[in-house]
Design a protein around this motif. Structure first.
Motif, mmCIF file in Angstrom:
data_model
loop_
_atom_site.group_PDB
_atom_site.id
_atom_site.type_symbol
_atom_site.label_atom_id
_atom_site.label_comp_id
_atom_site.label_asym_id
_atom_site.label_seq_id
_atom_site.Cartn_x
_atom_site.Cartn_y
_atom_site.Cartn_z
ATOM 1 N N TYR A 128 40.067 40.815 64.851
ATOM 2 C CA TYR A 128 39.726 39.409 64.608
ATOM 3 C C TYR A 128 40.907 38.543 65.035
ATOM 4 C CZ TYR A 128 35.485 40.651 62.048
ATOM 5 O OH TYR A 128 34.251 41.121 61.691
ATOM 6 N N GLN A 129 40.911 38.179 66.313
ATOM 7 C CA GLN A 129 42.008 37.395 66.868
ATOM 8 C C GLN A 129 41.736 35.899 66.831
ATOM 9 O OE1 GLN A 129 43.602 38.826 70.580
ATOM 10 N NE2 GLN A 129 43.108 40.933 70.056
ATOM 11 N N VAL A 130 40.472 35.507 66.965
ATOM 12 C CA VAL A 130 40.132 34.085 66.914
ATOM 13 C C VAL A 130 39.863 33.741 65.453
ATOM 14 C CG1 VAL A 130 38.550 32.300 67.711
ATOM 15 C CG2 VAL A 130 39.167 34.193 69.233
ATOM 16 N N ARG A 131 40.679 32.841 64.915
ATOM 17 C CA ARG A 131 40.559 32.474 63.498
ATOM 18 C C ARG A 131 40.486 30.961 63.398
ATOM 19 N NH1 ARG A 131 43.674 36.918 60.236
ATOM 20 N NH2 ARG A 131 43.566 38.609 61.736
ATOM 21 N N ASP A 132 39.291 30.460 63.114
ATOM 22 C CA ASP A 132 39.081 29.021 62.994
ATOM 23 C C ASP A 132 38.871 28.671 61.528
ATOM 24 O OD1 ASP A 132 39.064 28.525 65.844
ATOM 25 O OD2 ASP A 132 37.072 29.447 65.887
ATOM 26 N N LEU A 133 39.451 27.562 61.102
ATOM 27 C CA LEU A 133 39.262 27.066 59.745
ATOM 28 C C LEU A 133 38.648 25.680 59.833
ATOM 29 C CD1 LEU A 133 39.656 27.291 56.668
ATOM 30 C CD2 LEU A 133 41.941 26.310 56.992
ATOM 31 N N TYR A 134 37.500 25.524 59.191
ATOM 32 C CA TYR A 134 36.784 24.250 59.195
ATOM 33 C C TYR A 134 36.808 23.665 57.790
ATOM 34 C CZ TYR A 134 34.946 25.881 63.665
ATOM 35 O OH TYR A 134 34.820 26.330 64.952
ATOM 36 N N SER A 135 36.989 22.354 57.709
ATOM 37 C CA SER A 135 36.959 21.685 56.409
ATOM 38 C C SER A 135 35.724 20.793 56.327
ATOM 39 C CB SER A 135 38.243 20.885 56.181
ATOM 40 O OG SER A 135 38.406 19.925 57.199
ATOM 41 N N GLU A 136 35.537 20.196 55.179
ATOM 42 C CA GLU A 136 34.282 19.523 54.835
ATOM 43 C C GLU A 136 33.819 18.472 55.849
ATOM 44 O OE1 GLU A 136 32.284 17.569 50.863
ATOM 45 O OE2 GLU A 136 34.436 17.925 50.944
ATOM 46 N N GLN A 137 34.738 17.787 56.512
ATOM 47 C CA GLN A 137 34.339 16.739 57.454
ATOM 48 C C GLN A 137 33.979 17.295 58.836
ATOM 49 O OE1 GLN A 137 37.220 16.897 55.849
ATOM 50 N NE2 GLN A 137 38.899 16.950 57.299
ATOM 51 N N ASP A 138 34.180 18.606 59.060
ATOM 52 C CA ASP A 138 33.911 19.237 60.350
ATOM 53 C C ASP A 138 32.483 19.772 60.429
ATOM 54 O OD1 ASP A 138 36.643 18.970 61.068
ATOM 55 O OD2 ASP A 138 37.135 20.884 60.100
ATOM 56 N N SER A 139 32.094 20.103 61.648
ATOM 57 C CA SER A 139 30.905 20.923 61.883
ATOM 58 C C SER A 139 31.419 22.300 62.262
ATOM 59 C CB SER A 139 30.053 20.359 63.015
ATOM 60 O OG SER A 139 29.334 19.230 62.585
ATOM 61 N N VAL A 140 30.970 23.315 61.529
ATOM 62 C CA VAL A 140 31.403 24.677 61.839
ATOM 63 C C VAL A 140 30.608 25.167 63.043
ATOM 64 C CG1 VAL A 140 29.835 25.785 60.195
ATOM 65 C CG2 VAL A 140 31.902 26.959 60.868
ATOM 66 N N ARG A 141 31.301 25.824 63.955
ATOM 67 C CA ARG A 141 30.689 26.316 65.187
ATOM 68 C C ARG A 141 30.842 27.829 65.276
ATOM 69 N NH1 ARG A 141 32.060 21.232 66.598
ATOM 70 N NH2 ARG A 141 30.913 20.239 68.289
ATOM 71 N N SER A 142 29.806 28.447 65.797
ATOM 72 C CA SER A 142 29.854 29.878 66.060
ATOM 73 C C SER A 142 30.480 30.108 67.427
ATOM 74 C CB SER A 142 28.440 30.462 66.032
ATOM 75 O OG SER A 142 28.458 31.794 66.484
ATOM 76 N N ASN A 143 31.307 31.137 67.533
ATOM 77 C CA ASN A 143 31.868 31.541 68.814
ATOM 78 C C ASN A 143 30.960 32.533 69.535
ATOM 79 O OD1 ASN A 143 34.383 30.049 68.729
ATOM 80 N ND2 ASN A 143 34.951 31.416 67.070
ATOM 81 N N VAL A 144 30.090 33.218 68.786
ATOM 82 C CA VAL A 144 29.166 34.184 69.374
ATOM 83 C C VAL A 144 27.879 33.484 69.822
ATOM 84 C CG1 VAL A 144 27.748 36.222 68.893
ATOM 85 C CG2 VAL A 144 30.113 36.143 68.116
ATOM 86 N N PHE A 145 27.334 32.636 68.960
ATOM 87 C CA PHE A 145 26.140 31.850 69.287
ATOM 88 C C PHE A 145 26.625 30.445 69.638
ATOM 89 C CE2 PHE A 145 24.939 35.030 66.077
ATOM 90 C CZ PHE A 145 24.108 35.808 66.871
ATOM 91 N N ARG A 146 27.071 30.292 70.860
ATOM 92 C CA ARG A 146 27.820 29.109 71.310
ATOM 93 C C ARG A 146 27.174 27.767 70.971
ATOM 94 N NH1 ARG A 146 32.943 29.908 72.547
ATOM 95 N NH2 ARG A 146 33.310 31.771 73.760
ATOM 96 N N ASP A 147 25.864 27.702 70.980
ATOM 97 C CA ASP A 147 25.222 26.421 70.717
ATOM 98 C C ASP A 147 24.802 26.245 69.257
ATOM 99 O OD1 ASP A 147 23.447 28.466 71.174
ATOM 100 O OD2 ASP A 147 21.955 27.239 72.196
ATOM 101 N N PHE A 148 25.284 27.113 68.371
ATOM 102 C CA PHE A 148 24.979 26.966 66.941
ATOM 103 C C PHE A 148 26.129 26.283 66.224
ATOM 104 C CE2 PHE A 148 25.192 28.388 62.506
ATOM 105 C CZ PHE A 148 23.974 27.884 62.072
#
Length: 189
Positions: free
Chosen positions: A157-177
């Motif tokens: 697990y090299q890609v580590r993204d942290l999203y907070s409440e004001q963000d939209s969380v994005r999938s790296n596998v399902f690119r358009d989700f």
């Protein structure tokens, strides 16, 4: 039927005889009985709805707990080494789906933290999912109103993204989700 001694080492054969919902990770039994909170269930429901609508059960299928995921050291093993019950599992290989759950790593797993599961989700499950090749692992933290997204690259697990409440969380596998986090935490209780 029985309940396991949570301090003992156990096997899949032991797991088959237990009452209630249990996970088996590295020989250790984890009770799944503590009832989830309303916010936990709301978040799981919102994520399930969004993923289900996006994927439409065409190339991938979305499963919500209770749904067992079996991991084996050997591809041919009929006795799994580990059994987990993720909050959400996205399975993109139909041959992994069986009557009793998913055999092998789902493409994506999402866990929503509870005070009783946080350490297990960040440690034991993180390591297990990485080892067996779950391509993307989300840990939703209702207490801190964040989502951790881990993406597998070269077996780690090299890609580590942290999203907070004001963000939209994005999938790296399902690119358009993507899903706005405010929507996930939009329940006052």
């Amino acid at each position: 039927m029985s309940n396991p001694d949570e301090k003992q080492q156990h096997t899949y054969q032991d797991w088959l005889s237990w009452d209630g919902a249990w996970e088996l990770i590295n020989g250790k039994a984890y009770n799944m009985s503590p009832a989830p909170t309303a916010l936990h269930q709301f978040i799981v429901g919102e994520l399930h709805f969004a993923l289900r609508a996006h994927l439409q059960n065409k190339s991938c299928h979305v499963f919500v707990a209770p749904f067992d995921v079996f991991f084996s050291e050997s591809d041919q093993s009929s006795t799994p080494d580990h059994v987990t019950q993720p909050d959400l599992s996205v399975v993109c290989s139909r041959n992994q789906i069986h009557k009793n759950g998913c055999h092998g790593a789902p493409t994506m797993i999402i866990e929503v933290l509870s005070p009783s599961t946080a350490l297990k989700d960040f440690n034991e499950k993180f390591n297990l999912y990485q080892k067996y090749g779950v391509q993307e692992y989300w840990i939703v933290d209702p207490g801190n109103r964040t989502v951790h997204v881990y993406t597998l690259l070269d077996g780690v697990y090299q890609v580590r993204d942290l999203y907070s409440e004001q963000d939209s969380v994005r999938s790296n596998v399902f690119r358009d989700f993507q899903i706005p986090l405010g929507r996930l935490f939009d329940l006052e209780v």
